[in-house]
Design a protein around this motif. Structure first.
Motif, PDB file in Angstrom:
ATOM      1  N   UNK A  30       1.018  -1.412   0.165  1.00 29.31           N
ATOM      2  CA  UNK A  30       0.141  -0.631  -0.132  1.00 29.31           C
ATOM      3  C   UNK A  30       1.034   1.038  -0.344  1.00 29.31           C
ATOM      4  N   UNK A  31       0.846   1.533  -1.205  1.00 35.13           N
ATOM      5  CA  UNK A  31       1.866   3.313  -1.449  1.00 35.13           C
ATOM      6  C   UNK A  31       1.479   4.844  -1.362  1.00 35.13           C
ATOM      7  N   UNK A  32       2.043   5.100  -0.239  1.00 33.23           N
ATOM      8  CA  UNK A  32       0.875   6.187  -0.575  1.00 33.23           C
ATOM      9  C   UNK A  32       1.694   7.261  -0.792  1.00 33.23           C
ATOM     10  N   UNK A  33       1.416   8.441  -1.618  1.00 34.02           N
ATOM     11  CA  UNK A  33       2.130   9.213  -2.320  1.00 34.02           C
ATOM     12  C   UNK A  33       1.593  10.128  -2.219  1.00 34.02           C
ATOM     13  N   UNK A  34       1.842  12.069  -2.202  1.00 36.88           N
ATOM     14  CA  UNK A  34       1.436  13.361  -2.061  1.00 36.88           C
ATOM     15  C   UNK A  34       1.186  14.253  -3.442  1.00 36.88           C
ATOM     16  N   UNK A  61      -0.555  13.111   4.319  1.00 34.89           N
ATOM     17  CA  UNK A  61      -0.504  12.455   5.996  1.00 34.89           C
ATOM     18  C   UNK A  61      -0.101  14.008   7.257  1.00 34.89           C
ATOM     19  N   UNK A  62       0.104  14.905   6.633  1.00 34.70           N
ATOM     20  CA  UNK A  62      -0.175  15.917   7.516  1.00 34.70           C
ATOM     21  C   UNK A  62      -1.307  15.901   8.610  1.00 34.70           C
ATOM     22  N   UNK A  63      -2.333  15.699   7.102  1.00 37.90           N
ATOM     23  CA  UNK A  63      -3.866  15.997   7.864  1.00 37.90           C
ATOM     24  C   UNK A  63      -3.934  14.128   8.788  1.00 37.90           C
ATOM     25  N   UNK A  64      -4.013  14.604  10.374  1.00 38.36           N
ATOM     26  CA  UNK A  64      -4.380  12.976  10.885  1.00 38.36           C
ATOM     27  C   UNK A  64      -5.382  12.103   9.652  1.00 38.36           C
ATOM     28  N   UNK A  65      -6.986  12.815   9.183  1.00 35.81           N
ATOM     29  CA  UNK A  65      -7.465  12.123   8.468  1.00 35.81           C
ATOM     30  C   UNK A  65      -7.558  11.579   7.429  1.00 35.81           C
ATOM     31  N   UNK A  66      -6.879  11.938   6.868  1.00 38.78           N
ATOM     32  CA  UNK A  66      -5.912  11.192   6.082  1.00 38.78           C
ATOM     33  C   UNK A  66      -4.390  10.649   5.572  1.00 38.78           C
ATOM     34  N   UNK A  67      -3.932  10.425   7.096  1.00 38.26           N
ATOM     35  CA  UNK A  67      -3.061   9.537   7.053  1.00 38.26           C
ATOM     36  C   UNK A  67      -3.746   8.179   7.983  1.00 38.26           C
ATOM     37  N   UNK A  86       7.286   4.550   7.515  1.00 39.73           N
ATOM     38  CA  UNK A  86       6.817   5.962   7.738  1.00 39.73           C
ATOM     39  C   UNK A  86       7.963   6.814   7.591  1.00 39.73           C
ATOM     40  N   UNK A  87       7.793   7.123   6.045  1.00 41.95           N
ATOM     41  CA  UNK A  87       8.668   7.952   5.372  1.00 41.95           C
ATOM     42  C   UNK A  87       8.525   9.041   5.113  1.00 41.95           C
ATOM     43  N   UNK A  88       7.158   9.093   5.260  1.00 37.70           N
ATOM     44  CA  UNK A  88       7.057  10.385   4.165  1.00 37.70           C
ATOM     45  C   UNK A  88       7.713  12.319   4.733  1.00 37.70           C
ATOM     46  N   UNK A  89       8.021  12.852   4.134  1.00 37.69           N
ATOM     47  CA  UNK A  89       8.868  14.064   5.206  1.00 37.69           C
ATOM     48  C   UNK A  89       8.760  15.002   4.158  1.00 37.69           C
ATOM     49  N   UNK A  90       9.366  16.328   4.765  1.00 36.76           N
ATOM     50  CA  UNK A  90       9.504  17.629   4.366  1.00 36.76           C
ATOM     51  C   UNK A  90      10.238  18.684   4.907  1.00 36.76           C
ATOM     52  N   UNK A 109       4.033  18.958  11.117  1.00 38.05           N
ATOM     53  CA  UNK A 109       2.544  18.219  11.820  1.00 38.05           C
ATOM     54  C   UNK A 109       3.306  17.163  10.247  1.00 38.05           C
ATOM     55  N   UNK A 110       3.715  17.056   8.267  1.00 39.64           N
ATOM     56  CA  UNK A 110       4.406  15.947   8.214  1.00 39.64           C
ATOM     57  C   UNK A 110       4.904  15.095   8.830  1.00 39.64           C
ATOM     58  N   UNK A 111       6.548  15.407   9.458  1.00 40.46           N
ATOM     59  CA  UNK A 111       7.500  14.744  10.288  1.00 40.46           C
ATOM     60  C   UNK A 111       7.193  14.193  11.438  1.00 40.46           C
ATOM     61  N   UNK A 112       6.796  14.494  12.206  1.00 37.95           N
ATOM     62  CA  UNK A 112       5.956  13.708  13.039  1.00 37.95           C
ATOM     63  C   UNK A 112       5.189  13.244  13.180  1.00 37.95           C
ATOM     64  N   UNK A 113       4.296  14.553  12.756  1.00 43.20           N
ATOM     65  CA  UNK A 113       2.373  14.307  13.152  1.00 43.20           C
ATOM     66  C   UNK A 113       2.239  13.453  12.018  1.00 43.20           C
ATOM     67  N   UNK A 114       2.729  13.441  10.744  1.00 42.85           N
ATOM     68  CA  UNK A 114       1.820  12.238  10.035  1.00 42.85           C
ATOM     69  C   UNK A 114       2.672  11.011  10.431  1.00 42.85           C
ATOM     70  N   UNK A 115       4.006  10.482  10.390  1.00 45.27           N
ATOM     71  CA  UNK A 115       4.473   9.612  11.901  1.00 45.27           C
ATOM     72  C   UNK A 115       3.414   9.120  13.103  1.00 45.27           C
TER      73      UNK A 115
END
Length: 244
Positions: A30-34, A61-67, A86-90, A109-115
């Motif tokens: 399951x490959x997530x992309x932005x 994934x910076x959006x908790x519902x989307x993550x 958990x790899x997505x980052x900015x 929000x992305x690096x820490x919150x998304x994780x």
């Protein structure tokens, strides 16, 4: 049994290299992309050629519902998640004075919150089954700090602390949580950073080169497999000697 592997930020760089690695193993992906999925259909094809399967899921994934939606998509299609990467980052490189609140929030929000959001969503299923692997991609800069990267360092240092805390919490239930903290890796994120991507920085690495995404992917795969069976809350930093 084929593993079900969720990888966030799989569209390029380390995430893409990691996806290819698991695809060759014939896992269900399951490959997530932005905003970049050009190569993901080919990766899913590789998985299918090796007896696996895969889907691509667009989400910020910076959006908790989307993550959470990424994890639910995996559970809906395959019934479970065995491995979460958990790899997505900015990254924004700027001095503290020049970093805007919006930039700070974007990285946190992305690096820490998304994780956090992806871990929170995946853990109930793993706890119910009494097994699972979570590998969080942090950064050597979360270990050592670096000028003009304060917000990024804070976000990645947070990932490391989060990894250790959650690892202690869930290891008794059979879930192994660890982190890979890469040094400078030849990805779009580094190439687009005009401050760090230059010959001088490259020569400052004891190995005299930047790392390759495939080298980080190999570490992730090791933690997800038998080599990681006794790894709990560890931070592995393939960095060419930049942080010793």
């Amino acid at each position: 049994m084929k593993r079900v592997v969720v990888i966030t930020g799989a569209g390029r760089g380390i995430g893409l290299a990691t996806a290819k690695r698991f695809a060759l193993a014939g896992d269900h992906l399951v490959l997530n992309y932005f905003d970049s999925r050009e190569q993901l259909d080919a990766v899913i094809g590789i998985a299918q050629e090796n007896g696996g399967d895969g889907i691509a899921v667009q989400a910020d994934i910076s959006d908790p519902e989307a993550a959470t939606g990424v994890i639910r998509a995996a559970e809906s299609r395959y019934g479970r998640v065995d491995v979460l990467v958990n790899n997505a980052g900015r990254l924004v490189s700027a001095s503290v004075a020049e970093t805007t609140w919006a930039q700070w929030k974007q990285m946190i929000d992305t690096n820490l919150g998304g994780t956090w959001a992806c871990m929170q969503a995946v853990l109930p299923g793993m706890l119910a089954r009494g097994e699972g692997r979570i590998i969080n991609i942090s950064s050597e800069l979360g270990l050592i700090g670096f000028p003009t990267y304060a917000a990024y360092c804070a976000s990645k240092g947070g990932v490391i602390a989060l990894t250790k805390a959650v690892a202690k919490e869930v290891a008794p239930s059979g879930i192994l949580v660890n982190s890979v903290a890469p040094g400078p890796i030849e990805t779009d994120m580094l190439i687009n950073d005009t401050i760090e991507y230059n010959d001088e920085t490259r020569e400052a690495v004891p190995l005299k080169r930047f790392g390759k995404p495939e080298e980080i992917a190999a570490m992730v795969e090791a933690l997800a497999g038998p080599a990681g069976n006794y790894m709990v809350g560890q931070v592995i930093s393939p960095n060419g000697g930049t942080a010793i």
